[in-house]
Design an enzyme around this catalytic site. Structure first.
Site, PDB file in Angstrom:
ATOM      1  N   HIS A 144      34.552  48.917  42.433  1.00  0.00           N
ATOM      2  CA  HIS A 144      34.159  47.530  42.713  1.00  0.00           C
ATOM      3  C   HIS A 144      32.890  47.174  41.962  1.00  0.00           C
ATOM      4  O   HIS A 144      32.788  46.102  41.364  1.00  0.00           O
ATOM      5  CB  HIS A 144      33.950  47.329  44.215  1.00  0.00           C
ATOM      6  N   HIS A 203      42.075  43.696  45.299  1.00  0.00           N
ATOM      7  CA  HIS A 203      41.424  44.116  44.050  1.00  0.00           C
ATOM      8  C   HIS A 203      42.337  45.026  43.232  1.00  0.00           C
ATOM      9  O   HIS A 203      42.453  44.867  42.014  1.00  0.00           O
ATOM     10  CB  HIS A 203      40.110  44.835  44.357  1.00  0.00           C
TER      11      HIS A 203
END
Length: 258
Positions: A144, A203
Site C-alpha cells: 500500500h 486494491h
C-alpha cells in the site's frame, strides 16, 4: 485473571478476505487454546458496510470496551498491518487509552517492525513464490505504501529480498519505490504480480490486477511484458501468518511483565 485476544484488520471487503481472516482466527485459537478471540476493524467504511449487513463491526475502542464490560482483565492485541504507519498509530492510541491498572492491554507489532522482521519476511516471500515462476522471471510485490517515516520498511524489504533473489521487487502504491521506479528494472517477458497486503480486497483486485489501463497489471503490459497476477493475501500464507502470530505471542507475554 481473565485474558482475551483481540485481532485487528482493515476489514473484509471480499469473500476471499473473510475466509483469510477466518483462517487466521483459527491459527490464533490454536496458539492460545481456551482464550476468547475477538475482532475489530480499523476502517470506518468497512465497519459501516458490516453494520448495514448486520454483521459485527466493532472499532478497536469499542471492542476493548466490550471486553472490559465482560470482566476481562487483560487483552493481547494484534493488528494485521504491515508497517507502523498512521493506521497502526490509531490502533496504538486506542490501546493506550484503554489500558489502565484494572484492564491491561498490550499491543503486538506490525509485520515489518524490526530488521529481523524484514529478514524473516524476505525469506517468506521467497518461500511462497508461485511454483510456476521460472528463476529468470521478474516478480513484483505491491504494497500500500504511506507518506510516513515507517514506509522505509518497504524499501528495506526490497533490499533484503533482492539479496535472496535479484528478480524480486517490492513496490508501493503511495510513496517512493512506486511502479514507475520498478518498470526499468523488469527484464523478463513475463512478470508475476503479487499483493503485499494482508487480504484480498479492492486494491488487489482493481489497483493491482484490474483490467484498467492504469492498474499495475495494465501498466506492466503496456511496457511490453506479459503479466500474471496472483490474488492471494499475505495472511493466506503460512510464513507470513507466523510472523504476525510471533508478534501476538510477544504481546501476550508482555501481559505478565511487571
Amino acid at each position: 485473571m481473565r485474558r482475551a485476544i483481540l485481532l485487528i484488520a482493515y476489514g473484509p471487503s471480499s469473500m476471499q478476505g473473510r475466509a483469510a481472516l477466518g483462517a487466521f482466527d483459527a491459527r490464533a485459537r490454536a496458539l492460545f487454546p481456551g482464550l476468547p478471540v475477538r475482532w475489530a476493524y480499523s476502517s470506518l467504511l468497512m465497519r459501516r458496510r458490516l453494520a448495514e449487513a448486520r454483521q459485527k463491526s466493532d472499532s478497536v475502542s469499542k471492542a476493548l470496551q466490550r471486553l472490559r464490560l465482560e470482566k476481562f482483565s487483560s487483552v493481547a492485541v494484534q493488528p494485521l498491518q504491515t508497517i507502523c504507519g498512521a493506521e497502526y498509530t490509531q490502533v496504538r492510541l486506542a490501546a493506550e487509552e484503554a489500558d489502565d491498572e484494572g484492564f491491561r492491554v498490550r499491543l503486538g507489532m506490525p509485520l515489518l517492525h524490526s530488521d529481523e522482521d524484514v529478514r524473516l519476511a524476505a525469506h517468506a516471500v521467497v518461500r511462497h513464490l508461485p511454483p510456476e515462476r521460472l528463476p529468470h522471471e521478474d516478480v513484483i510485490l505491491m504494497g500500500h505504501g504511506a507518506r510516513h517515516a515507517a514506509a522505509s520498511r518497504y524499501q528495506a524489504l526490497d533490499t533484503a529480498v533482492q539479496e535472496l533473489d535479484a528478480r524480486i521487487h517490492v513496490g508501493v502504491m503511495n510513496g517512493e519505490n512506486d511502479l514507475d521506479a520498478l518498470l526499468p528494472r523488469l527484464k523478463s517477458p513475463r512478470v508475476w504480480l503479487l499483493p503485499l497486503l494482508s487480504v484480498i480486497g479492492r486494491h488487489a483486485q482493481e489497483d493491482m490486477a484490474g483490467d484498467d489501463a492504469l492498474s499495475w497489471r495494465g501498466r506492466i503490459e503496456a511496457a511490453g511484458h506479459a503479466c500474471t497476477p496472483v490474488l492471494r493475501g499475505l495472511a493466506e500464507y503460512e510464513a507470513f501468518a507466523e510472523l504476525w502470530l510471533r508478534h501476538l505471542e510477544q504481546a501476550a507475554a508482555a501481559l505478565d511483565a511487571p
